[in-house]
Enzyme design. Structure first.
Site, PDB file in Angstrom:
ATOM      1  N   GLU A 283       2.062   8.299  -6.074  1.00 44.93           N
ATOM      2  CA  GLU A 283       3.007   7.951  -5.008  1.00 44.93           C
ATOM      3  C   GLU A 283       3.300   9.138  -4.098  1.00 44.93           C
ATOM      4  OE1 GLU A 283       6.832   6.088  -6.024  1.00 44.93           O
ATOM      5  OE2 GLU A 283       5.799   4.192  -6.221  1.00 44.93           O
ATOM      6  N   HIS A 304     -15.005   6.671 -26.877  1.00 48.45           N
ATOM      7  CA  HIS A 304     -15.911   5.584 -27.262  1.00 48.45           C
ATOM      8  C   HIS A 304     -15.901   4.462 -26.227  1.00 48.45           C
ATOM      9  CE1 HIS A 304     -16.687   7.242 -31.329  1.00 48.45           C
ATOM     10  NE2 HIS A 304     -15.567   7.891 -31.027  1.00 48.45           N
ATOM     11  N   LYS A 419       5.659  -5.816  -0.642  1.00 49.40           N
ATOM     12  CA  LYS A 419       6.986  -6.450  -0.676  1.00 49.40           C
ATOM     13  C   LYS A 419       7.146  -7.360   0.540  1.00 49.40           C
ATOM     14  CE  LYS A 419       9.246  -2.468  -2.828  1.00 49.40           C
ATOM     15  NZ  LYS A 419      10.252  -1.422  -2.647  1.00 49.40           N
TER      16      LYS A 419
HETATM   17  O1  PA5 Z   1       9.662   6.929  -7.080  1.00 44.17           O
HETATM   18  C1  PA5 Z   1      10.222   6.041  -6.456  1.00 44.17           C
HETATM   19  O2  PA5 Z   1      11.005   6.282  -5.530  1.00 44.17           O
HETATM   20  C2  PA5 Z   1       9.977   4.601  -6.808  1.00 44.17           C
HETATM   21  O3  PA5 Z   1       9.105   4.481  -7.870  1.00 44.17           O
HETATM   22  C3  PA5 Z   1      11.281   3.923  -7.200  1.00 44.17           C
HETATM   23  O4  PA5 Z   1      11.836   4.590  -8.288  1.00 44.17           O
HETATM   24  C4  PA5 Z   1      11.028   2.461  -7.547  1.00 44.17           C
HETATM   25  O5  PA5 Z   1      10.412   1.824  -6.486  1.00 44.17           O
HETATM   26  C5  PA5 Z   1      12.335   1.763  -7.885  1.00 44.17           C
HETATM   27  O6  PA5 Z   1      13.232   1.846  -6.825  1.00 44.17           O
HETATM   28  P1  PA5 Z   1      14.768   1.563  -7.040  1.00 44.17           P
HETATM   29  O7  PA5 Z   1      15.298   2.614  -7.953  1.00 44.17           O
HETATM   30  O8  PA5 Z   1      15.388   1.647  -5.687  1.00 44.17           O
HETATM   31  O9  PA5 Z   1      14.890   0.190  -7.644  1.00 44.17           O
END
Ligand code: PA5
Length: 453
Positions: A283, A304, A419
């Site tokens: 990310e 394996h 989304k």
């Molecule tokens: O690293 C990040 O920002 C994301 O992985 C969020 O943690 C994830 O999308 C969850 O978001 P939220 O805490 O707003 O529900």
């Protein structure tokens, strides 16, 4: 580091001949520049640098409150369900799966999937259990945890009646967001996710530490390891800073065509460490059509299945091994009068862990011989302090690595597209414009070229 404590180490000898030590050292000016941007808060994403100082985002009184809440919940319940997705659960899960002692309180997870099968299983399992909920969401509007929280809260209300609200803890933005509003209205106990800490950098906030403490893991020692590592990683000196060695080496390898990094372990308890690491780097760096693809393998199991590919497949990979130096249970290899498998030479002398260690050393060498450069991070033991140090080291490295790559490692704009499509297809109010366009785009393709079997 306190006297007598064995340090975590990062060995990078096996980068040779792909990366010479002098070449790595020549990155010092670039690393210094990125270090100054990160520490000085002048780079992209600078509003999200709170994690740099774990002691500041987790003051002693908040840690004490977390530990007291964990103790209260352990007294009242036998299961905690952590409701969250991505950075809102992976850090806690990584630590709990690595360190929680067997037989302790159970921590389960929800809101990390929309699987009806899993949700149904979980709700059925919890029917006769005394459980509590830690709902974790910074925004409070993430669909997966919101759906799971509705279901679990309904079940808890039916089971615990008036006591239900005392068994719900919300970890969320201190001031804003939908979950903050619900928590205030219902009177849930809350813990803050600091505004300047993004989800995947939040393991040392209440996001990670409350479930970790509930599971019986020493949250203070974990944090202590992170704080010590933060001090060690504050120098811009590439020769002394493990986070910067790692960040520079992986960027150098990337520029030499190594576009896939495998995080390799020899310990199944580190499975979720790899999942956390994949999210952190995936990310943070996968942007603007760039970034190393973070993948993971669990050896010897995957030797394996994936071993052949790693040994002889396309040479665009490098490996980062995470190994554990000591403290493993001494499960000795027994003798056998027939010795049909030829293992009697080990009987009574070697443990399963001794064999695993030789497999590890042999694998690192074999993969290097096959053209795969690697680094090896060794923890002195699978324990809270070194694991805390490792998690922090990966975070610090990720910040600098993203800057070296030329991206903002603290945003995730690409996560929104699915989304938008999902909401449009469900005709969520506010998505009317997108709905027609997304539906048309799906209809244009779906079912056009199909083969059935
Ligand atoms: O690293 C990040 O920002 C994301 O992985 C969020 O943690 C994830 O999308 C969850 O978001 P939220 O805490 O707003 O529900």
């Amino acid at each position: 580091m306190m006297a007598g404590q064995v340090p975590v180490s990062l060995e990078y000898s096996y980068l040779l001949p792909d990366v010479e030590p002098e070449e790595l050292a020549s990155w010092q000016p670039a690393v210094t520049l990125m270090h100054e941007r990160l520490e000085g808060g002048t780079g992209p994403g600078s509003a999200f640098l709170g994690w740099l100082d774990p002691a500041a985002i987790m003051p002693a009184e908040q840690l004490a409150a977390i530990q007291a809440t964990a103790a209260r919940l352990r007294e009242a319940t036998e299961v905690m369900v952590v409701v969250g997705i991505g950075g809102s659960y992976l850090g806690a899960r990584a630590v709990i799966e690595a360190l929680a002692a067997p037989g302790g309180p159970t921590v389960l997870y929800a809101g990390q999937t929309l699987s009806a099968e899993y949700t149904d299983w979980l709700l059925t399992y919890l029917k006769d259990k005394r459980f509590c909920i830690n709902v974790v969401s910074k925004s409070g509007t993430t669909t997966e945890p919101a759906v799971a929280f509705r279901l679990l809260r309904d079940l808890l209300r039916r089971q615990a009646g008036a006591e239900a609200n005392e068994r719900i803890i919300a970890t969320t933005d201190p001031d804003r967001g939908a979950l903050r509003g619900v928590a205030t209205k219902e009177g849930y106990q809350t813990f803050p996710i600091p505004a300047n800490v993004g989800g995947r950098y939040s393991v040392f906030t209440a996001v990670g530490l409350l479930p970790i403490a509930y599971a019986g893991v020493d949250a203070a020692a974990l944090l202590d390891g992170a704080t010590a590592c933060a001090a060690a990683c504050r120098t811009p000196d590439l020769a002394k800073n493990p986070a910067y060695v790692y960040a520079a080496a992986r960027n150098l390898l990337y520029r030499k065509g190594k576009s896939i990094e495998l995080l390799a372990t020899f310990e199944p308890r580190l499975h979720y460490l790899a999942e956390w690491w994949k999210q952190l780097y995936g990310e943070s760096e996968g942007k603007r059509q760039m970034g190393i693809f973070p993948a993971s393998v669990e050896f010897t199991t995957d030797l394996h299945s994936m071993g052949q590919w790693i040994q002889e497949g396309r040479r665009d990979i490098f490996e980062t091994f995470v190994t554990i130096a000591g403290g493993q249970p001494a499960v000795m290899i027994p003798g056998d009068p027939d010795d049909a498998d030829g293992l009697n030479f080990l009987a009574g002398k070697k443990s399963v862990d001794d064999v695993n260690r030789r497999a590890c050393a042999g694998t690192i060498l074999a993969h290097r011989q096959g053209g795969v450069p690697s680094m090896t991070i060794t923890l002195p033991a699978l324990a809270p302090r070194p694991l805390g140090a490792l998690l922090y080291c990966f975070e610090k490295a990720c910040g600098v690595s993203g800057y070296l790559l030329g991206v903002n490692p603290f945003d995730q704009p690409g996560v929104e597209q699915y989304k938008t499509n999902m909401f449009a297809l469900m005709h969520k109010p506010g998505f009317e414009t997108e709905s027609a366009a997304v539906l048309a785009a799906v209809q244009e393709r779906q079912g056009k070229h199909v083969v059935t079997f």
